[in-house]
Design an enzyme around this catalytic site. Structure first.
Site, PDB file in Angstrom:
ATOM      1  N   GLN A   1      -4.559  -1.868   9.655  1.00  0.00           N
ATOM      2  CA  GLN A   1      -4.632  -3.080   8.988  1.00  0.00           C
ATOM      3  C   GLN A   1      -5.228  -3.957  10.013  1.00  0.00           C
ATOM      4  OE1 GLN A   1      -3.732  -3.549   5.800  1.00  0.00           O
ATOM      5  NE2 GLN A   1      -4.015  -5.957   5.926  1.00  0.00           N
TER       6      GLN A   1
ATOM      7  N   LYS B   1       0.858  -1.175   0.009  1.00  0.00           N
ATOM      8  CA  LYS B   1       0.180   0.045  -0.117  1.00  0.00           C
ATOM      9  C   LYS B   1       0.960   1.353  -0.016  1.00  0.00           C
ATOM     10  CE  LYS B   1      -3.713  -2.273   2.133  1.00  0.00           C
ATOM     11  NZ  LYS B   1      -4.662  -2.825   3.369  1.00  0.00           N
TER      12      LYS B   1
ATOM     13  N   ASP C   1     -10.938   2.728   4.344  1.00  0.00           N
ATOM     14  CA  ASP C   1     -11.404   1.292   4.227  1.00  0.00           C
ATOM     15  C   ASP C   1     -12.855   1.336   4.040  1.00  0.00           C
ATOM     16  OD1 ASP C   1      -9.380  -0.615   4.155  1.00  0.00           O
ATOM     17  OD2 ASP C   1      -8.890  -0.349   6.255  1.00  0.00           O
TER      18      ASP C   1
HETATM   19  N1  GUN Z   1      -7.186  -6.956   6.259  1.00  0.00           N
HETATM   20  C1  GUN Z   1      -7.484  -7.837   5.146  1.00  0.00           C
HETATM   21  N2  GUN Z   1      -8.062  -6.987   4.090  1.00  0.00           N
HETATM   22  C2  GUN Z   1      -7.784  -5.551   4.689  1.00  0.00           C
HETATM   23  C3  GUN Z   1      -8.470  -4.497   4.299  1.00  0.00           C
HETATM   24  O1  GUN Z   1      -8.822  -4.059   3.111  1.00  0.00           O
HETATM   25  N3  GUN Z   1      -8.205  -3.032   4.985  1.00  0.00           N
HETATM   26  C4  GUN Z   1      -7.551  -3.355   6.273  1.00  0.00           C
HETATM   27  N4  GUN Z   1      -7.524  -2.425   6.990  1.00  0.00           N
HETATM   28  N5  GUN Z   1      -7.261  -4.797   6.645  1.00  0.00           N
HETATM   29  C5  GUN Z   1      -7.435  -5.768   6.166  1.00  0.00           C
END
Ligand code: GUN
Length: 291
Positions: free
Chosen positions: A96, A52, A119
């Site tokens: 995350q 990311k 998110d």
């Molecule tokens: N863990 C797995 N997928 C995601 C996501 O799209 N965002 C976040 N913050 N954590 C994740």
């Protein structure tokens, strides 16, 4: 059979975003700034967050990675969230998931300022999504919609079967596919661990979106001819023949299911890269909204 090439489409989207950032810079505007909080040392989570951050650099965004110890307390994490909520330089941020067991994930999600919740996990944004209001759509479902859109996959009046009801993928996906509009207007069945006779259901599906996390779960005999197959699984399976000692495996038995499918996403290179592209898109949206 057409491969839904998430690698290519995500690259197109990143190029489009990079163009927009270039114009923002030329106009002397602030560029989008994404922050990511990562708790602990889980290998997969670290890899995702690193991707990311790298994607932010690629499109010209600013990025900040906040690393916290696996033993961080709930109070310390909430303090950090408050700091990011109040920092005018940060346009959007994510935490995350999953989080360690001493942390109450629901409290964490509720603590994020909905205007910075790129998110789309905050109940305010999730509710807006369900009510067709403008909001941040969670990145993985958003990426799937974008893939269906860019390949002109017909979803109207189709029977979409979603496998898995996670808050991040299955649940929002089931809502989005049934919404008015395109992609949408589907008749949706949401299946999960208590579903009986899943093969009977999947074999009636025009579109299957599998977000289960069980390698090779979806077999050819569970799928009808010309079905559209979206594989959201990304399980690390031990493999001594690879440099890393594992390989990424999807929920779908690709070799056999692809012979019957009309459209199918590969793993890797399907939904995964789209998730990152759409997170960038949400961050750009967050910046634009703040202007
Ligand atoms: N863990 C797995 N997928 C995601 C996501 O799209 N965002 C976040 N913050 N954590 C994740």
């Amino acid at each position: 059979m057409t491969i839904l090439d998430g690698k290519k489409i995500s690259n197109d989207i990143k190029n489009e975003i990079a163009e927009q950032v270039k114009r923002m810079k030329e106009n002397g505007e602030k560029v989008p700034h994404l922050a990511a909080i990562i708790v602990g040392n889980d290998g997969a989570s670290l890899t995702y967050v690193a991707s990311k951050v790298k994607a932010c650099e690629r499109v010209g965004f600013e990025s900040t990675m906040v690393r916290l110890s696996n033993t961080v307390s709930q109070v310390e994490l909430l303090d950090k969230i408050k700091e990011l909520n109040e920092n005018p330089d940060i346009d959007g941020f994510i935490i995350q998931l999953p989080l360690p067991k001493q942390i109450d994930t629901q409290k964490v999600i509720l603590a994020v300022n909905p205007d910075k919740d790129v998110d789309g996990f905050h109940p305010m944004n999730f509710g807006k999504m369900a009510l067709d209001m403008s909001t941040f759509i969670p990145a993985t479902p958003f990426g799937i919609l974008e893939l269906l859109d860019r390949y002109n996959v017909d979803t109207q009046g189709k029977h979409t079967v979603v496998i898995g009801r996670s808050h991040i993928v299955g649940r929002p996906m089931s809502i989005l596919m049934g919404r008015k509009g395109f992609p949408g207007n589907s008749t949706v069945t949401l299946t999960h661990s208590h579903t009986k006779n899943i093969t009977q259901i999947t074999s009636q599906a025009d579109i299957i979106i599998s977000a289960l996390g069980v390698p090779n779960f979806l077999k050819a005999e569970m799928v009808k001819d010309d079905a559209v197959i979206i594989d959201v699984g990304i399980t690390r399976v031990p493999d001594d023949t690879t440099e890393k000692g594992y390989r990424i495996t999807g929920d779908v038995d690709f070799e056999n299911v692809s012979k019957k499918a009309s459209f199918i996403t590969p793993v890797p290179g399907g939904v995964g890269p789209m998730t990152i592209a759409m997170l960038l898109k949400n961050t750009l949206l967050a910046r634009e909204r703040q202007m």
